[in-house]
Design an enzyme around this catalytic site. Structure first.
Site, short mmCIF file in Angstrom:
data_model
loop_
_atom_site.label_atom_id
_atom_site.label_comp_id
_atom_site.label_asym_id
_atom_site.label_seq_id
_atom_site.Cartn_x
_atom_site.Cartn_y
_atom_site.Cartn_z
N LYS A 35 -1.41 102.29 -36.98
CA LYS A 35 -0.26 103.17 -37.23
C LYS A 35 0.58 102.61 -38.38
CE LYS A 35 2.32 100.62 -33.70
NZ LYS A 35 2.75 100.60 -32.28
N TYR A 263 24.57 89.97 -57.24
CA TYR A 263 25.77 90.67 -56.77
C TYR A 263 26.65 89.79 -55.90
CZ TYR A 263 23.41 94.93 -58.30
OH TYR A 263 22.78 95.90 -59.04
C1 LIG Z 1 2.10 99.47 -31.74
C2 LIG Z 1 1.42 99.57 -30.42
C3 LIG Z 1 0.40 98.66 -30.06
C4 LIG Z 1 0.06 97.44 -30.88
O1 LIG Z 1 1.00 96.42 -30.60
P1 LIG Z 1 0.86 94.93 -31.21
O2 LIG Z 1 1.95 94.17 -30.55
O3 LIG Z 1 1.08 95.10 -32.68
O4 LIG Z 1 -0.49 94.45 -30.89
C5 LIG Z 1 -0.28 98.88 -28.88
N1 LIG Z 1 0.02 99.93 -28.09
C6 LIG Z 1 1.00 100.81 -28.39
C7 LIG Z 1 1.28 101.93 -27.45
C8 LIG Z 1 1.74 100.65 -29.55
O5 LIG Z 1 2.73 101.52 -29.83
#
Ligand SMILES: *Cc1c(COP(=O)(O)O)cnc(C)c1O
Length: 374
Positions: A35, A263
């Site tokens: 994702k 800045y």
């Molecule tokens: C993002 C996510 C993962 C992966 O989690 P990690 O800690 O990056 O391994 C697994 N399951 C769900 C439902 C997620 O949203």
């Protein structure tokens, strides 16, 4: 040759990380979570690299992300679990995307979309076991699972999986969530469902909580070679960080003691100083919160970020070192190569390594090394 701004992604590291994780975790199935553009690394290239390492499922948050993988020609099973109320269910079903569903309303919508297509949708029911996010609440498990079984018998959908997600708040909290999940699985069986995929663990629980492994684990941060734990490094987990964020020195300047930098002049040169300008800023995802705290590596040597990180650039104090315009600057990468880690930047910015890699912006081109042979 180093680009002006560049995130170099070692796909061979992703493949090796997945293979290593599979060997230590040992579940029947492994989902690579890609994702958010593969946590900033590029979803499709990472997906291919993870599949080459033995992952047999891909996970994304929403249907758009899943459809992008299909457009890139990726045929592997994909699960998407976070949906717009008016999501493109039909598009997802037509593209063979598994839908993670969290309510009776969603089940009905998907069943209707499947009926209009004359197809059977593949769904995985998400149970809420403590996180208080999506997932079917325990008070609704029985009616939702019963509805799912009815729709399955009617041929509208197949309940391929049942899953949930952990908080990682504490071992005791996670153990409580496991017990709840088991109650949900028992209810599903009583309702007449026989899901082949049961899954609960993301990287942290997959590595440290064998009781949470079930038939599949969903691995995100670990496939990118980063540790989900405060108390263990990538190397200690046998992982290799895949992303190196780097650029080229855009300007070098020598200033007298007392000169203000960037800045608000939050840093003034304590002595006559040489400064290097790095052409990445918070628009590129370099966290402004790390102003004055983080380090970069130039020609293999560490140097501190001084003054405020701006939208497009920040300044590094290089001491006595001879630094030239065009020299390579590494913000973070594999610390085994002697450069700062994403964890170090996370610490400097008061955040987690997930945030450091995922936030790298669109203005930073990704380039890929060591793709798997097709
Ligand atoms: C993002 C996510 C993962 C992966 O989690 P990690 O800690 O990056 O391994 C697994 N399951 C769900 C439902 C997620 O949203």
């Amino acid at each position: 040759m180093t680009g002006y701004r560049e995130a170099v992604v070692d796909l061979g590291a992703v493949t090796a990380n997945v293979a290593h994780l599979r060997s230590v975790i040992g579940t029947a199935h492994t989902m690579a979570v890609v994702k958010a553009n593969g946590y900033g690394h590029g979803a499709a290239p990472v997906a291919r690299a993870a599949l080459a390492g033995g992952a047999d499922w891909l996970g994304v948050a929403d249907i758009e992300e899943a459809l992008e993988l299909r457009s890139a020609g990726i045929r592997a099973p994909i699960l998407a679990w976070l949906h717009d109320p008016d999501a493109d269910w039909a598009g997802a079903i037509a593209a063979d995307i598994d839908l993670g569903l969290s309510s009776a309303r969603q089940l009905q919508q998907v069943a209707d979309a499947a009926e209009s297509l004359g197809r059977t949708a593949s769904v995985q029911i998400k149970l809420e076991t403590g996180l208080s996010r999506n997932g079917v609440h325990e008070s609704e498990w029985a009616p939702v699972l019963t509805l799912a079984a009815e729709l399955e018998r009617a041929g509208r959908l197949r309940v391929r999986g049942i899953f949930s997600h952990l908080s990682n708040a504490s071992p005791a909290d996670d153990t409580e969530a496991i017990a709840r999940f088991d109650r949900g699985l028992a209810l599903a069986a009583a309702a007449g469902l026989s899901p082949e995929l049961t899954h609960l663990a993301a990287s942290a629980a997959a590595l440290r909580l064998p009781a949470a492994r079930y038939a599949m684990v969903r691995l995100g941060i670990s496939i990118y070679g980063l540790s989900p734990f405060d108390d263990a490094t990538s190397a200690e987990l046998g992982l290799v960080p895949a992303m190196t964020l780097r650029g080229r020195v855009a300007a070098v300047r020598h200033v007298a003691a007392g000169a203000g930098v960037s800045y608000d002049y939050t840093w003034r040169a304590p002595v006559d100083s040489s400064l290097a300008l790095v052409p990445l800023g918070y628009a590129d995802g370099v966290p402004r919160q790390a102003s004055g705290c983080a380090r970069v590596s130039i020609a293999g040597r560490p140097h501190p970020v001084v003054g405020r990180i701006a939208m497009d650039q920040f300044v590094v104090s290089v001491g006595e070192d001879l630094v030239r315009v065009g020299d390579e600057v590494v913000l973070f990468g594999d610390p085994a190569a002697g450069v700062p880690s994403a964890d170090e930047w996370a610490h400097a910015a008061g955040t987690i390594n997930y945030d450091i890699v995922t936030r790298i912006g669109r203005r930073v081109p990704r380039s890929y090394r060591n793709p798997a042979a097709e």
